[in-house]
Write a protein that holds these residues in place. Structure first.
Motif, PDB file in Angstrom:
ATOM      1  N   TYR A 154      -3.956   4.527   6.695  1.00 46.95           N
ATOM      2  CA  TYR A 154      -3.574   5.085   5.404  1.00 46.95           C
ATOM      3  C   TYR A 154      -2.212   5.747   5.490  1.00 46.95           C
ATOM      4  N   THR A 181      -3.822   9.806 -11.336  1.00 51.61           N
ATOM      5  CA  THR A 181      -3.434   9.524  -9.950  1.00 51.61           C
ATOM      6  C   THR A 181      -2.255  10.384  -9.520  1.00 51.61           C
ATOM      7  N   VAL A 224       1.037  10.183  -3.452  1.00 52.95           N
ATOM      8  CA  VAL A 224      -0.188  10.154  -4.249  1.00 52.95           C
ATOM      9  C   VAL A 224      -0.366   8.866  -5.048  1.00 52.95           C
ATOM     10  N   TYR A 225       0.713   8.166  -5.338  1.00 54.35           N
ATOM     11  CA  TYR A 225       0.528   7.067  -6.294  1.00 54.35           C
ATOM     12  C   TYR A 225      -0.267   5.917  -5.722  1.00 54.35           C
ATOM     13  N   ARG A 226      -0.251   5.784  -4.387  1.00 54.51           N
ATOM     14  CA  ARG A 226      -1.147   4.802  -3.774  1.00 54.51           C
ATOM     15  C   ARG A 226      -1.754   5.454  -2.543  1.00 54.51           C
ATOM     16  N   ASP A 227      -2.865   6.121  -2.726  1.00 54.35           N
ATOM     17  CA  ASP A 227      -3.466   6.747  -1.544  1.00 54.35           C
ATOM     18  C   ASP A 227      -4.708   6.007  -1.094  1.00 54.35           C
ATOM     19  N   TYR A 228      -5.816   6.682  -0.994  1.00 58.86           N
ATOM     20  CA  TYR A 228      -6.955   6.065  -0.314  1.00 58.86           C
ATOM     21  C   TYR A 228      -7.580   4.883  -1.057  1.00 58.86           C
ATOM     22  N   LEU A 229      -7.981   5.138  -2.311  1.00 57.27           N
ATOM     23  CA  LEU A 229      -8.757   4.122  -3.012  1.00 57.27           C
ATOM     24  C   LEU A 229      -7.830   3.224  -3.838  1.00 57.27           C
ATOM     25  N   PRO A 230      -7.736   1.943  -3.473  1.00 57.72           N
ATOM     26  CA  PRO A 230      -6.836   1.067  -4.217  1.00 57.72           C
ATOM     27  C   PRO A 230      -7.153   1.030  -5.709  1.00 57.72           C
ATOM     28  N   SER A 231      -8.398   1.347  -6.064  1.00 56.10           N
ATOM     29  CA  SER A 231      -8.751   1.316  -7.480  1.00 56.10           C
ATOM     30  C   SER A 231      -7.950   2.346  -8.268  1.00 56.10           C
ATOM     31  N   SER A 232      -7.505   3.391  -7.619  1.00 51.32           N
ATOM     32  CA  SER A 232      -6.826   4.467  -8.348  1.00 51.32           C
ATOM     33  C   SER A 232      -5.320   4.361  -8.261  1.00 51.32           C
ATOM     34  N   TRP A 233      -4.841   3.307  -7.676  1.00 58.97           N
ATOM     35  CA  TRP A 233      -3.392   3.195  -7.547  1.00 58.97           C
ATOM     36  C   TRP A 233      -2.749   3.090  -8.917  1.00 58.97           C
ATOM     37  N   SER A 234      -1.597   3.718  -9.021  1.00 62.73           N
ATOM     38  CA  SER A 234      -0.859   3.585 -10.266  1.00 62.73           C
ATOM     39  C   SER A 234       0.614   3.724  -9.972  1.00 62.73           C
ATOM     40  N   PHE A 292       0.359   3.048   5.821  1.00 70.35           N
ATOM     41  CA  PHE A 292       0.562   2.385   4.536  1.00 70.35           C
ATOM     42  C   PHE A 292       1.480   3.232   3.655  1.00 70.35           C
TER      43      PHE A 292
END
Lengths: 482, 199, 542
Positions: free
Chosen positions: A330, A74, A399-409, A333
């Protein structure tokens, strides 16, 4: 001819004390010709040690892979590109001072341009390390060059902002180096002609390219400086613009922002001047050059800092407003949750940035503060901490929380090698700066002489008389002389 | 590379130098050069030097950089090897502006500096016969070239009359050679007498 | 015994051998008494005190027989998204009882609280994962972990043996036990999850899901919304579609590959993930590296919990949505523009392709991928590197033993010879199994026919048990992919369509089979979860 050299008494003197040409030469050459002090050795050795740490860190990274850094799927860029942008930003002050201020005929640049340009070059060298060593396969780094090859014919992607960076940074480095060195040649000739020791004669003899000071050469030199300044002015603006394109042309919320080019350039000038202050406040004291790098110089640069700091502040508020006003979820956010929210994982970094870059420079609205060396030094450090966090905020919190919440880190803390690499560039920077301040004149001797009779303190005092004369007196006294 | 005879005089102040240069020219002396520690605006005009064309050269270099960038990128991406990058057309000119600009600046800057060095004969390891080492410190050195018609003694007193100090008649090389500054050896060493005998 | 061949075939067809007696008894006769008996038996069954512990088989490694398979160990559990471990699954209610704060730190950091679970005389310390939708007093632990070296390098030392919680009642092994006491030990243990955020935050551009009743009531919400997006695009471009983009689209003659994934059919099992591993030589990175977000799955299954923020019971989960996420092969791919060395670009068939040899590893493409499907070789996971001894890092990024398995020649036999093994420092990602597409094209060429629809299949498609994945040439009007898209227009959406990156993969919305009618324009169920950071509510208008 005196008339041509007249400058208003309202303008403070740029060179203080009772100087003539020879005294200028003596003052500026003294630190170069003296034996290095203990302080110099200490600083130099610490810098070299840091450089060695940096080399070890980079070696580990090249040996074992980019996994030696705590980046992940991520957060693909972290300290590496943050440091890159930070150093590039710092590397903007020198060329700005020498080029833009030359075009604007700002006489005060002569006191600080040499050191600032040197700083620029070293900062760009440090900056360049990051995009090079952050590559997963650095041994193939030459792929970014469009050279004729047997693979296809395979060229590079001229549409990529990263390739623009390659051209922008290398051009900027080359032009800055040429500009700096062409300015140095006459001063190196001065050192050569003063040299007593053999190695000095040889070294400065080689370095001065056989300069004699011929009028024709000076004429060409002036033309060259002017055109290089004219070229460097758009160049210096283009470099950070292009660096900002790395982000502005992407699709990542928080990166994809049209305000970035001017905002980055203002930030670059801001941090660059801060670094110049950090260095010069110390350099002028240690090398005893207070009469050349005067409080006036410090004050003028502090004015630039408060101006650019406020521009940066407006840019921060504008992008925040636009994130809300754009009605793009987005984008909003990224700002509201990832940055402004103090309790979000990286919220603190946003507020450090705001505090250091926007609030703290406002202290320079006060003349007393602008002329206070301790405050200046402290603020210059604070500004660069803030500017580091600006880049960190832009890169990581986007980048750490962008479009897809599944990829947040959020799991991003630098490893020792990331910190080491950063420390190493400090080592590189200061090693270069220490060598520079030892072997090269930190102030442009010829340029100081050029403005001496116009802006030198003693000459201004002599000229002061004419301001109280009437026009007729003036005419009688001066115009009939020739 | 010729060794020539010169009458040199030192000036301490550019305000003395300027009228001296004008008067010297009016008197018909051939000014070989004036060596100054810093650029003096207007001195080139006073000496009758023509403007440098370095600007024009810079412009031409810049334009060639622009042409190179646009030409090469266009050829590489639209003719030599077409690739679809993110749906952009092969000829995506707006994306090439940054590199075009950078190459313009690079070509202009590098070209100009090289031209400057070539014209002024400046390069590492180049050694020149330096008229007066203090001309890089605080002294303005005017050198009159002695031609067949020049009366050395007259020239010396003329310069002294203009305010010059340390007026001397000396033999100097005008060209450059590869040499080090720690040795006094010259490429075309000639003693004063030998040169005098020659002339 | 089986009788005639017809009988045999019938048995094969229906799958059971019916005894004549049972058939004669007459299927379907209703006995109220029997049902009552059964109900009584169920309600009286082991209603013990305390919590209940359920020992279950994970989708990936089952009873533990598969524990030695690194692919399966690294396959994230469909629900917990955790790899390389077993752990105690507990409910939100239970976590509150145990004093576990579900704040942002709990979500973001891999250190999870360790519970002490005591059943009778057996005590086990296990980390826990809080999963909404669990029964409040049920704790679940997966079987098949805690194996030793003899099962294989991958299994050794992974998790703990939960078989000690099972018991034998004389005829069956019982996989649940009551009277469990649980205690929060206060210590922490790192669990390697590939996904940490549980909610899709009401981002309708990412995921569309609704209920059956809502869908029936307003079936055209999605197509209308897509039309709105287009209109908005149109309006932003001064009413001119051509002006909305600086550049025209490229011509794409011939084949153009496309995929459709039906979220209704997807069970989240992860077979596609493993198939992708096997087909494409995707490296296994081990727990330490998964913890550092270095997992390499080209295809992952995003799992989102759907629950109602206003619901008092945090464990009242409305549903779970699985969204297989892989490279979307965008026609306007953001990753391609940014690669400085042209290592990634677009093929004539619409595939976003990677030239590994050319990649220098700037990772810019991964940053600029809105779907975050690009994977970078952070270390030498495959032993394919040209440098020697570069897997023995000790200070930072120590690699697990499982990675070294790939260094021996026997294990390397697992590699697919048709696919390049990527070395360290190279970006990789889904290729739509280009090697299989190529092979299908060559077969068609040899046969002298046009490529028949369905002959080119991706590995994930082949592995999907529910046919959720349909793949094919979208220029072929008769192809399955086009039919699926046409027939399901009311559910069809593209992820992040508003970015205009033009993905080649379409998704069909998940429709949960409940009677609830979700109000609001976009049918977004409450999406906020305990333990999730506050987030923006989706705007009602776009």
């Amino acid at each position: 001819m005196s008339l041509l050299r007249y400058e208003s008494q309202v303008r403070p003197a740029l060179v203080e004390g009772d100087k003539d040409y020879h005294q200028v030469t003596e003052d500026i050459c003294r630190p170069v010709e003296a034996k290095p002090s203990k302080l110099w050795w200490t600083g130099f050795l610490i810098s070299v040690l840091m450089l060695v740490f940096g080399i070890v860190s980079v070696t580990m990274e090249v040996m074992y892979g980019t996994g030696q850094w705590n980046l992940g799927k991520t957060i693909g860029w972290g300290w590496d590109i943050t440091n890159f942008v930070w150093w590039v930003g710092i590397g903007h002050a020198g060329t700005l001072i020498s080029a833009i201020l030359l075009l604007f005929r700002q006489g005060w640049r002569t006191g600080v341009n040499r050191a600032a340009e040197a700083m620029t070059i070293f900062a760009v060298i440090c900056a360049g390390q990051f995009p090079i060593w952050h590559m997963g396969r650095v041994w193939n780094a030459f792929f970014v060059l469009p050279y004729p090859n047997t693979r296809g014919p395979l060229w590079v992607n001229f549409n990529s902002p990263l390739l623009w960076d390659v051209f922008a940074i290398s051009t900027y480095f080359t032009v800055s180096l040429l500009f700096w060195y062409s300015g140095l040649i006459p001063d190196l000739a001065t050192l050569r002609d003063r040299a007593k020791k053999k190695w000095r004669k040889v070294f400065y003899g080689v370095a001065a390219f056989g300069w004699t000071g011929s009028t024709k050469h000076w004429q060409r030199h002036e033309a060259l400086s002017l055109v290089l300044a004219g070229l460097s002015t758009p160049l210096v603006l283009s470099v950070h613009t292009i660096v900002s394109f790395d982000f502005a042309t992407s699709v990542v919320p928080g990166w994809h922002t049209t305000i970035f080019p001017p905002y980055f350039v203002a930030g670059a000038i801001f941090s660059g001047f801060a670094m110049v202050q950090t260095l010069l406040v110390v350099t002028r004291k240690v090398l005893g050059l207070q009469e050349y790098i005067t409080l006036e110089h410090i004050e003028v640069m502090n004015k630039v800092i408060v101006l650019t700091g406020s521009i940066v502040g407006i840019a921060y508020l504008t992008e925040l407003f636009m994130a809300w006003y754009s009605h793009v979820d987005y984008e909003w956010f990224a700002f509201k949750e990832n940055r402004v929210n103090l309790f979000s994982p990286y919220g603190w970094s946003y507020w450090i940035m705001m505090g250091c870059n926007v609030l703290s420079p406002q202290i320079f609205w006060f003349r007393k503060m602008r002329r206070n060396l301790v405050v200046t030094f402290f603020m210059s450090i604070l500004v660069n901490i803030g500017m580091w966090f600006e880049r960190f905020v832009i890169i990581v919190t986007s980048v750490y929380r962008d479009y897809l919440p599944s990829s947040w880190s959020t799991y991003y803390r630098p490893t020792i090698w990331e910190v080491g690499f950063y420390m190493g560039t400090f080592g590189l920077f200061f090693t270069c700066y220490f060598l520079f301040s030892k072997f090269f004149p930190v102030i442009a001797i010829a340029e100081i002489k050029h403005i001496l009779k116009r802006s030198g303190g003693n000459f201004k005092d002599k000229m002061g008389g004419i301001e109280v004369e009437t026009v007729n007196q003036f005419g009688d006294k001066h115009l009939h002389e020739h | 590379m010729a060794v020539k005879k010169f009458v040199t005089g030192c000036f301490k102040d550019e305000e003395v130098l300027f009228p001296a240069v004008k008067k010297t020219r009016r008197a018909g002396y051939k000014i070989h050069d004036v060596f100054t520690p810093f650029p003096i605006h207007g001195l080139d005009k006073a000496m009758g030097l023509r403007d440098t064309s370095l600007h024009t050269a810079g412009f031409i270099y810049g334009i060639s950089g622009t042409a190179t960038a646009v030409g090469f990128i266009t050829w590489a991406l639209t003719i030599d090897w077409r690739l679809n990058f993110g749906g952009k057309p092969f000829f995506s000119l707006p994306a090439w502006i940054p590199i075009t600009f950078e190459l313009t600046v690079l070509f202009a800057a590098v070209g100009m500096v090289l031209t400057f060095c070539y014209l002024c004969q400046l390069a590492p390891f180049v050694r020149k016969d330096h008229f007066n080492p203090r001309s890089t410190d605080d002294t303005f050195v005017m050198a009159l070239e002695c031609t067949d018609k020049t009366n050395d003694g007259e020239a010396v007193s003329f310069l002294q009359g203009l305010g010059a100090e340390e007026v001397k008649v000396e033999y100097r090389e005008t060209g450059w050679w590869i040499g080090r500054y720690d040795s006094e050896k010259k490429r075309f060493e000639k003693t004063g007498e030998a040169a005098a005998a020659q002339s | 015994m089986l009788g005639s061949l017809d009988d045999f075939n019938k048995i094969l067809q229906i799958g059971v051998k019916e005894s004549p007696a049972a058939a004669a008894a007459g299927a379907g006769s209703y006995s109220a008494a029997a049902v009552a008996d059964a109900t009584a038996a169920i309600s009286g069954y082991k209603k013990g005190t305390g919590d209940e512990l359920v020992v279950y088989q994970k989708v990936s490694i089952g009873t533990g027989a598969q524990a030695g398979n690194p692919w399966l160990q690294e396959l994230p559990d469909p629900i917990s998204k955790a790899t390389w471990d077993n752990y105690a699954l507990i409910s939100v209610t239970k976590s509150k009882e145990l004093g576990i704060t579900l704040n942002a730190d709990h979500e973001y950091y891999p250190e999870k609280p360790v519970l002490e679970i005591t059943v009778g005389g057996t005590t086990m310390k296990l980390p826990c994962l809080v999963i909404p939708g669990m029964n409040a007093n049920t704790i679940a632990v997966a079987l098949g972990y805690g194996r030793n070296e003899e099962t294989g390098k991958a299994a050794a030392g992974v998790g703990q043996n939960a078989y000690q919680f099972t018991s034998y009642n004389g005829s069956n092994v019982e996989y649940h036990v009551t009277g469990v006491s649980v205690k929060n030990t206060g210590s922490k243990y790192k669990i390697a999850q590939t996904q940490i955020h549980n909610s899709y935050e009401g981002r309708i551009e990412v995921l569309r899901e609704t209920t059956m009743a809502t869908f029936k009531k307003e079936p055209n919400v999605i197509p209308e919304w897509r039309e709105e997006l287009k209109e908005e695009y149109h309006n932003n471009a001064n009413g001119d579609f051509n002006e909305a983009t600086l550049y025209p689209q490229h011509d794409q003659p011939g084949l153009k590959w496309g995929m459709n994934i039906d979220l209704n059919s997807c069970t989240g099992c992860g077979a596609c993930v493993v198939a992708c591993h096997a087909e494409n030589n995707v490296p296994v990175v081990g727990k330490r590296e998964v913890l550092r977000y270095h997992d390499m799955h080209w295809l992952r299954i995003d799992r989102y919990f759907v629950s109602d923020a206003t619901d008092k019971d945090p464990d009242n989960l409305k549903g779970v949505v699985f969204q297989p996420m892989l490279c979307q092969h965008c026609d306007n791919a953001p990753c391609e523009n940014v690669c400085p060395v042209a290592a990634t670009n677009h093929s004539m068939e619409g595939i976003n392709q990677m030239a590994y040899n050319r990649c220098i590893g700037t990772r810019y493409c991964a940053n600029n991928c809105p779907f975050k499907v690009r994977r970078f070789n952070w270390a030498d996971y495959t032993g394919a590197d040209s440098f020697k001894n570069n897997q023995d890092q000790s200070l930072v990024g120590k690699l697990d033993d499982v990675i070294f398995q790939m260094n021996d020649d026997l294990t390397r036999m697992v590699l697919n010879p048709d696919v390049t093994v990527r070395s360290r420092g190279v970006m990789e990602k889904c290729t739509f199994c280009v090697q299989k597409l190529q092979s299908a094209k060559l077969d068609a060429k040899k046969a002298g026919t046009v490529l028949p629809d369905g002959s080119a299949k991706t590995a994930c498609q082949t592995a999907c048990a529910t046919n959720a994945i349909v793949f094919g040439n979208i220029h072929d009007k008769e192809s399955a992919i086009n039919k699926v898209r046409e027939e399901n227009d009311q559910r069809k959406f593209y992820v992040l369509e508003q970015l205009h990156v033009l993905p080649s993969i379409s998704y069909l919305a998940k429709v949960r089979n409940t009677d609830e009618v979700i109000e609001g324009k976009h049918h977004v169920a409450g999406e906020k979860h305990e333990g999730m950071p506050a987030s923006t509510k989706p705007e009602e208008t776009h």
